[in-house]
Scaffold this motif. Structure first.
Motif: not given
Length: 400
Positions: A190-203
């Motif tokens: 599939a295609r999907e969105s991935i967030t690095l360091s979620p819930n942080s100011t540097s995500s």
């Protein structure tokens, strides 16, 4: 007395470094700096509930992984987005690898995955699942994400798998990836969105990432209870989305123990060296390992009783029972261009038990196989895999 020593302390079953060995250098190549971004990474350390037999099983899987890497490297020989990761210690996971919490989908679901620079496809277990292992966090529900989009057989992404295979079931593109311990994952590509360091100011959020929604699993990986794998290799199905060979190569040229370079012929490393976050202990050419083992044993000076080996992998072990502080000779990995990685004390000995603390290096069976710098030797260093610049950088203030 042993010279230029590092020290480790025993504390509640976990290995801790009582000092910090600082190093900052570039291990290979030259090029532009990586784009900024952060991801918090966790070292899955073995807890005191684990026995020596647990470490035998872990290292057995590790050996299978190394053998698979060797086979894949031979296959690659025949034939861009960057991010950094901030490290933290993850005690809930009983393994010797590193994990990270990432956000998947929209709205994002936070899931913990193994960080793997030696594989490409990012995947997690998904509901519904026909055969999945038990994990600590709830499984990903793709139907609840508005950015989840299954890849069809007619899409070119169905043929972008750099490692693994794809087949068609109806119009759906089904992926399958085999790992070195005879385990495998299979599911919907599939295609999907991935967030690095979620819930942080540097995500950082990556959109349209090639993503495996796992519906079938078999093998030993499930003992870790993480949700899946974050593939950070350089292949076309990685989040780095390049067409390079999957592995990160560096020019290892020598080894120093207690400040002295070992008598290893430069040709011993001709097969090449990679840095891999998913391999636990460093694998060396037989001649290089023999020189390291001989000098390490000599430097230990009979200070601790010799202990039995751990399986067939670690053969230089000591009984450190009754010692709050263990003194070991320093070990450094030397690279082309004068770069040097001073291995932290926590990466020199693997402490399965106070009665069995072993040198965390092992020999390859074949002198012509790749050397692999494992994650134990990367501890306490910040590791930067600069895909665009063609560099592997390391410095201080890493994960313990």
């Amino acid at each position: 007395m042993c010279k230029e020593s590092s020290r480790i302390q025993q504390n509640d079953g976990f290995t801790r470094s009582s000092n910090t060995i600082m190093s900052s250098a570039s291990a290979a190549g030259a090029g532009a700096a990586a784009a900024p971004g952060t991801l918090q990474v966790v070292h899955r350390s073995a807890g005191k509930h684990e026995s020596a037999s647990d470490h035998v099983a872990l290292l057995h899987r590790d050996q299978f992984r190394v053998e698979t890497i060797h086979r894949q490297h031979l296959a690659d020989s025949g034939s861009a987005t960057t991010a950094e990761s901030e490290t933290r210690l993850g005690l809930p996971f009983s393994s010797l690898e590193y994990v990270a919490t990432i956000g998947i989908g929209t709205p994002e679901r936070d899931l913990t995955v193994v960080l793997d620079t030696g594989s490409d496809l990012t995947w997690v277990q998904c509901q519904p699942c026909s055969s999945c292992y038990s994990q600590n966090e709830p499984m990903f529900q793709p139907r609840e994400s508005i950015t989840y989009e299954e890849i069809e057989c007619a899409d070119q992404e169905c043929f972008m798998m750099s490692v693994g295979t794809t087949t068609c079931v109806g119009t759906s593109c089904i992926y399958s990836v085999d790992y070195g311990d005879d385990s495998f994952t299979s599911g919907y590509l599939a295609r999907e969105s991935i967030t690095l360091s979620p819930n942080s100011t540097s995500s950082d959020t990556l959109t349209g990432v090639l993503f495996g929604c796992g519906a079938l699993w078999n093998g030993g990986f499930g003992a870790s209870r993480v949700a899946g794998i974050l593939g950070l290799g350089q292949g076309a199905s990685s989040v780095n989305l390049t067409a390079n060979p999957s592995f990160y190569s560096v020019e290892l040229t020598g080894i120093a123990v207690a400040g002295r370079s070992l008598p290893i012929a430069p040709s011993a490393f001709d097969a090449g060296t990679i840095v891999d976050s998913g391999t636990v202990v460093t694998r060396l050419p037989p001649d290089a390992y023999a020189a390291l083992r001989a000098e390490f044993r000599r430097q230990m000076c009979g200070r601790y009783p010799v202990a039995p080996p751990i399986g067939r992998v670690l053969d230089t072990c000591y009984d450190v029972t009754g010692h709050d502080e263990v003194v070991v000779p320093s070990v450094a990995l030397l690279f082309g261009g004068g770069a040097r990685l001073d291995v932290d004390a926590s990466g020199i000995l693997l402490v399965a038990d106070v009665s069995q603390a072993c040198l965390a290096f092992a020999p390859n069976a074949d002198p012509g196989s790749l050397s692999t710098i494992g994650n134990m030797q990367q501890r306490a260093h910040t590791m930067v895999f600069d895909v665009d610049g063609g560099r592997v950088d390391f410095g201080a203030n890493g994960c313990m």
